[in-house]
Design a protein around this motif. Structure first.
Motif, PDB file in Angstrom:
ATOM      1  N   ASP A   1       0.832  -1.205   0.000  1.00 43.64           N
ATOM      2  CA  ASP A   1       0.000   0.000   0.000  1.00 43.64           C
ATOM      3  C   ASP A   1       0.871   1.262   0.000  1.00 43.64           C
ATOM      4  O   ASP A   1       0.550   2.250  -0.664  1.00 43.64           O
ATOM      5  CB  ASP A   1      -0.945  -0.002   1.201  1.00 43.64           C
ATOM      6  CG  ASP A   1      -2.316   0.589   0.877  1.00 43.64           C
ATOM      7  OD1 ASP A   1      -2.622   0.774  -0.327  1.00 43.64           O
ATOM      8  OD2 ASP A   1      -3.087   0.850   1.812  1.00 43.64           O
ATOM      9  N   LEU A   2       1.973   1.226   0.717  1.00 43.02           N
ATOM     10  CA  LEU A   2       2.874   2.378   0.708  1.00 43.02           C
ATOM     11  C   LEU A   2       3.509   2.564  -0.668  1.00 43.02           C
ATOM     12  O   LEU A   2       3.685   3.700  -1.133  1.00 43.02           O
ATOM     13  CB  LEU A   2       3.958   2.217   1.775  1.00 43.02           C
ATOM     14  CG  LEU A   2       3.477   2.294   3.229  1.00 43.02           C
ATOM     15  CD1 LEU A   2       4.651   2.108   4.183  1.00 43.02           C
ATOM     16  CD2 LEU A   2       2.765   3.611   3.514  1.00 43.02           C
TER      17      LEU A   2
ATOM     18  N   VAL B   1       2.950  11.046  -2.206  1.00 45.75           N
ATOM     19  CA  VAL B   1       3.178  11.410  -0.802  1.00 45.75           C
ATOM     20  C   VAL B   1       4.331  12.398  -0.680  1.00 45.75           C
ATOM     21  O   VAL B   1       5.384  12.217  -1.286  1.00 45.75           O
ATOM     22  CB  VAL B   1       3.491  10.139   0.023  1.00 45.75           C
ATOM     23  CG1 VAL B   1       3.882  10.506   1.449  1.00 45.75           C
ATOM     24  CG2 VAL B   1       2.316   9.197   0.035  1.00 45.75           C
ATOM     25  N   ASP B   2       4.135  13.432   0.134  1.00 41.72           N
ATOM     26  CA  ASP B   2       5.241  14.302   0.528  1.00 41.72           C
ATOM     27  C   ASP B   2       5.795  13.901   1.891  1.00 41.72           C
ATOM     28  O   ASP B   2       7.005  13.976   2.122  1.00 41.72           O
ATOM     29  CB  ASP B   2       4.785  15.760   0.583  1.00 41.72           C
ATOM     30  CG  ASP B   2       4.404  16.311  -0.784  1.00 41.72           C
ATOM     31  OD1 ASP B   2       5.153  16.107  -1.741  1.00 41.72           O
ATOM     32  OD2 ASP B   2       3.331  16.934  -0.893  1.00 41.72           O
ATOM     33  N   VAL B   3       4.912  13.495   2.812  1.00 45.18           N
ATOM     34  CA  VAL B   3       5.299  13.120   4.179  1.00 45.18           C
ATOM     35  C   VAL B   3       4.432  11.949   4.615  1.00 45.18           C
ATOM     36  O   VAL B   3       3.214  11.957   4.387  1.00 45.18           O
ATOM     37  CB  VAL B   3       5.095  14.293   5.170  1.00 45.18           C
ATOM     38  CG1 VAL B   3       5.498  13.881   6.588  1.00 45.18           C
ATOM     39  CG2 VAL B   3       5.859  15.529   4.738  1.00 45.18           C
TER      40      VAL B   3
ATOM     41  N   SER C   1      10.415   3.077   2.159  1.00 46.06           N
ATOM     42  CA  SER C   1       9.987   4.377   1.638  1.00 46.06           C
ATOM     43  C   SER C   1      11.095   5.412   1.766  1.00 46.06           C
ATOM     44  O   SER C   1      11.813   5.452   2.760  1.00 46.06           O
ATOM     45  CB  SER C   1       8.745   4.882   2.378  1.00 46.06           C
ATOM     46  OG  SER C   1       8.368   6.171   1.909  1.00 46.06           O
ATOM     47  N   ARG C   2      11.203   6.251   0.753  1.00 50.56           N
ATOM     48  CA  ARG C   2      12.161   7.363   0.784  1.00 50.56           C
ATOM     49  C   ARG C   2      11.540   8.619   1.378  1.00 50.56           C
ATOM     50  O   ARG C   2      12.217   9.635   1.529  1.00 50.56           O
ATOM     51  CB  ARG C   2      12.635   7.680  -0.641  1.00 50.56           C
ATOM     52  CG  ARG C   2      13.417   6.582  -1.319  1.00 50.56           C
ATOM     53  CD  ARG C   2      13.963   7.059  -2.659  1.00 50.56           C
ATOM     54  NE  ARG C   2      12.885   7.424  -3.575  1.00 50.56           N
ATOM     55  CZ  ARG C   2      12.297   6.559  -4.402  1.00 50.56           C
ATOM     56  NH1 ARG C   2      12.676   5.293  -4.407  1.00 50.56           N
ATOM     57  NH2 ARG C   2      11.339   6.970  -5.218  1.00 50.56           N
ATOM     58  N   ARG C   3      10.251   8.589   1.667  1.00 55.03           N
ATOM     59  CA  ARG C   3       9.550   9.793   2.122  1.00 55.03           C
ATOM     60  C   ARG C   3       9.888  10.126   3.582  1.00 55.03           C
ATOM     61  O   ARG C   3      10.139   9.228   4.391  1.00 55.03           O
ATOM     62  CB  ARG C   3       8.041   9.627   1.974  1.00 55.03           C
ATOM     63  CG  ARG C   3       7.584   9.336   0.562  1.00 55.03           C
ATOM     64  CD  ARG C   3       8.044  10.394  -0.410  1.00 55.03           C
ATOM     65  NE  ARG C   3       7.620  10.105  -1.778  1.00 55.03           N
ATOM     66  CZ  ARG C   3       8.129  10.690  -2.850  1.00 55.03           C
ATOM     67  NH1 ARG C   3       9.081  11.590  -2.719  1.00 55.03           N
ATOM     68  NH2 ARG C   3       7.698  10.378  -4.052  1.00 55.03           N
TER      69      ARG C   3
END
Length: 233
Positions: A34-35, A42-44, A72-74
């Motif tokens: 889902d991520l 997504v920004d954050v 995630s890289r966020r």
């Protein structure tokens, strides 16, 4: 995954609403999938933590944050809803897990200053959250030390509530306090709770730079269309 650059808060969009997605509304059984699905939008990433005392819910733990950091890289924003007695140890654990921003509550009266000092030593950005019933004026003493200020628009730790009627006025008051704080860095104003299609425009007009998106994002029939709408506000 590589952690975000140290300048990530300054690099967040200034010409549109920042897209902050609440992991609480993701498919927790298939969280990595889902991520990955929402990652382009997504920004954050927003992760709520609650101990069942400060807030009625019991939510999320450091290992989850460490897992999210791997996929995630966020930037990861952890919102701590925990009792004063465990707040400092929780900051240590969630900093170790890879949090980029940790928000504490202004209501953590006895340890607020120690918590902000600890975040500074750990090199983690500091945020502060206010319950819906807490006077906004209480952030004034801390505003210059913060990178995010988040106002709750519903009772703490409970999903599915309507937005408090004072939410817009409270955001306007917080925006004024931030402007008067003398902070030499960007302080992002956020709204969390009661985030619906009909409330987001009001929150944006009242000064919110980001709204914490739960089901409005994760359950959108078309996430692309939902984000185009959000960015147009």
């Amino acid at each position: 995954m590589t952690a975000p650059a140290k300048t990530w808060i300054d690099d967040l969009p200034k010409d549109r609403l920042i897209a902050e997605f609440s992991v609480w509304s993701a498919d927790l059984v298939r969280l990595a999938d889902d991520l990955a699905r929402v990652e382009p939008h997504v920004d954050v990433l927003h992760i709520d933590v609650a101990d069942g005392h400060f807030a009625p819910a019991m939510l999320f733990f450091p290992d989850l944050v460490a897992g999210v950091r791997r996929v995630s890289r966020r930037p990861i924003h952890v919102h701590l809803m925990v009792a004063d007695t465990v707040l400092l140890s929780q900051i240590e654990q969630f900093a170790d897990a890879g949090s980029d921003l940790i928000s504490i509550h202004v209501e953590n009266d006895s340890v607020v200053d120690a918590a902000l000092d600890l975040l500074d030593r750990r090199g983690v950005a500091a945020g502060m959250v206010l319950r819906v019933e807490t006077p906004v004026e209480r952030i004034r003493r801390h505003a210059a030390r913060l990178r995010f200020v988040t106002l709750l628009g519903t009772a703490i730790g409970v999903k599915g509530q309507g937005l408090d009627e004072k939410a817009g006025a409270r955001l306007q008051e917080a925006r004024k306090i931030i402007a008067e704080s003398g902070a030499g860095h960007r302080v992002v104003l956020a709204a969390d709770g009661g985030i619906r299609e009909h409330t987001v425009p009001l929150l944006r007009q009242s000064g919110a730079e980001t709204v914490v998106l739960g089901s409005l994002a994760f359950n959108a029939p078309s996430l692309e269309e939902r984000m185009s709408w959000l960015h147009s506000l």
